[in-house]
Scaffold this motif. Structure first.
Motif, short mmCIF file in Angstrom:
data_model
loop_
_atom_site.label_atom_id
_atom_site.label_comp_id
_atom_site.label_asym_id
_atom_site.label_seq_id
_atom_site.Cartn_x
_atom_site.Cartn_y
_atom_site.Cartn_z
N GLY A 82 0.82 -1.21 0.00
CA GLY A 82 0.00 0.00 0.00
C GLY A 82 0.84 1.26 0.00
N VAL A 83 1.95 1.22 0.73
CA VAL A 83 2.85 2.37 0.78
C VAL A 83 3.47 2.60 -0.60
CG1 VAL A 83 4.99 3.26 1.77
CG2 VAL A 83 3.33 2.14 3.23
N ALA A 84 3.87 1.52 -1.26
CA ALA A 84 4.46 1.65 -2.60
C ALA A 84 3.46 2.27 -3.58
CB ALA A 84 4.92 0.29 -3.10
N LYS A 85 2.20 1.86 -3.49
CA LYS A 85 1.17 2.44 -4.35
C LYS A 85 0.97 3.92 -4.04
CE LYS A 85 -1.52 -1.74 -5.15
NZ LYS A 85 -2.81 -2.43 -4.92
N GLN A 86 1.01 4.25 -2.76
CA GLN A 86 0.84 5.65 -2.35
C GLN A 86 2.00 6.50 -2.86
OE1 GLN A 86 0.55 6.10 1.91
NE2 GLN A 86 -0.04 8.24 1.77
N ILE A 87 3.21 5.99 -2.79
CA ILE A 87 4.38 6.72 -3.30
C ILE A 87 4.26 6.92 -4.80
CG2 ILE A 87 6.87 6.54 -3.72
CD1 ILE A 87 7.11 5.29 -0.93
N GLU A 128 1.20 12.43 -9.41
CA GLU A 128 0.43 13.66 -9.21
C GLU A 128 1.32 14.83 -8.76
OE1 GLU A 128 -2.60 12.65 -6.42
OE2 GLU A 128 -3.67 11.36 -7.84
N ASN A 129 2.60 14.57 -8.55
CA ASN A 129 3.55 15.58 -8.08
C ASN A 129 3.05 16.23 -6.78
OD1 ASN A 129 5.98 16.87 -8.23
ND2 ASN A 129 5.26 18.52 -9.57
N ASP A 130 2.56 15.38 -5.88
CA ASP A 130 1.99 15.82 -4.60
C ASP A 130 3.03 15.61 -3.50
OD1 ASP A 130 0.55 16.31 -2.31
OD2 ASP A 130 -1.21 15.17 -2.96
N THR A 131 3.70 16.68 -3.12
CA THR A 131 4.80 16.60 -2.15
C THR A 131 4.30 16.18 -0.77
OG1 THR A 131 5.89 18.38 -3.34
CG2 THR A 131 6.74 17.86 -1.18
N LEU A 132 3.16 16.68 -0.36
CA LEU A 132 2.63 16.34 0.96
C LEU A 132 2.27 14.85 1.05
CD1 LEU A 132 1.90 17.43 3.70
CD2 LEU A 132 -0.36 17.99 2.82
N ARG A 133 1.64 14.31 0.00
CA ARG A 133 1.30 12.89 -0.01
C ARG A 133 2.57 12.04 -0.04
NH1 ARG A 133 -3.76 10.38 -2.82
NH2 ARG A 133 -4.34 12.53 -2.46
N VAL A 171 6.45 8.47 2.77
CA VAL A 171 7.81 8.20 3.25
C VAL A 171 7.79 7.94 4.75
CG1 VAL A 171 10.07 9.24 3.60
CG2 VAL A 171 8.97 9.39 1.38
N VAL A 172 7.03 8.74 5.49
CA VAL A 172 6.93 8.53 6.94
C VAL A 172 6.26 7.18 7.24
CG1 VAL A 172 5.82 9.40 9.05
CG2 VAL A 172 6.95 10.98 7.48
N THR A 173 5.24 6.85 6.48
CA THR A 173 4.57 5.56 6.65
C THR A 173 5.53 4.41 6.34
OG1 THR A 173 2.46 6.57 6.05
CG2 THR A 173 2.58 4.17 5.97
N ALA A 174 6.33 4.57 5.29
CA ALA A 174 7.32 3.54 4.94
C ALA A 174 8.34 3.36 6.07
CB ALA A 174 8.02 3.92 3.64
N ALA A 175 8.72 4.45 6.69
CA ALA A 175 9.65 4.36 7.82
C ALA A 175 9.02 3.57 8.96
CB ALA A 175 10.06 5.75 8.29
N GLY A 176 7.73 3.76 9.17
CA GLY A 176 7.01 2.99 10.20
C GLY A 176 6.96 1.51 9.87
#
Length: 79
Positions: free
Chosen positions: A30-35, A41-46, A51-56
């Motif tokens: 799911g994280v890979a899909k989100q990235i 979409e060039n969405d920096t916030l998303r 990235v924070v979720t991946a770290a978790g």
């Protein structure tokens, strides 16, 4: 040993730890899909959120791996 006490101890067993690792690794999909979506979409916030979720996810896997090493060969549920 009753079935209920075995079920309560399952989470602390090697098998339970492996199941937790698999579930955590599945979250990485799911994280890979989100990235990927954030980059398209060039969405920096998303992207930052992903990235924070991946770290978790990585931290969770590391903790589960440490627990697995700690269990060692003294797993009573497999025997």
């Amino acid at each position: 040993m009753s079935a209920l006490s075995k079920a309560k101890g399952f989470k602390k067993s090697k098998t339970g730890t492996y199941m937790s690792m698999a579930a955590t690794a599945f979250g990485a999909v799911g994280v890979a899909k989100q990235i990927k979506k954030a980059r398209v979409e060039n969405d920096t916030l998303r992207l930052a959120d992903a990235v924070v979720t991946a770290a978790g996810v990585v931290t969770g896997l590391a903790l589960l791996y440490r627990e697995l090493k700690r269990l060692g060969d003294d797993d009573v549920l497999l025997g």
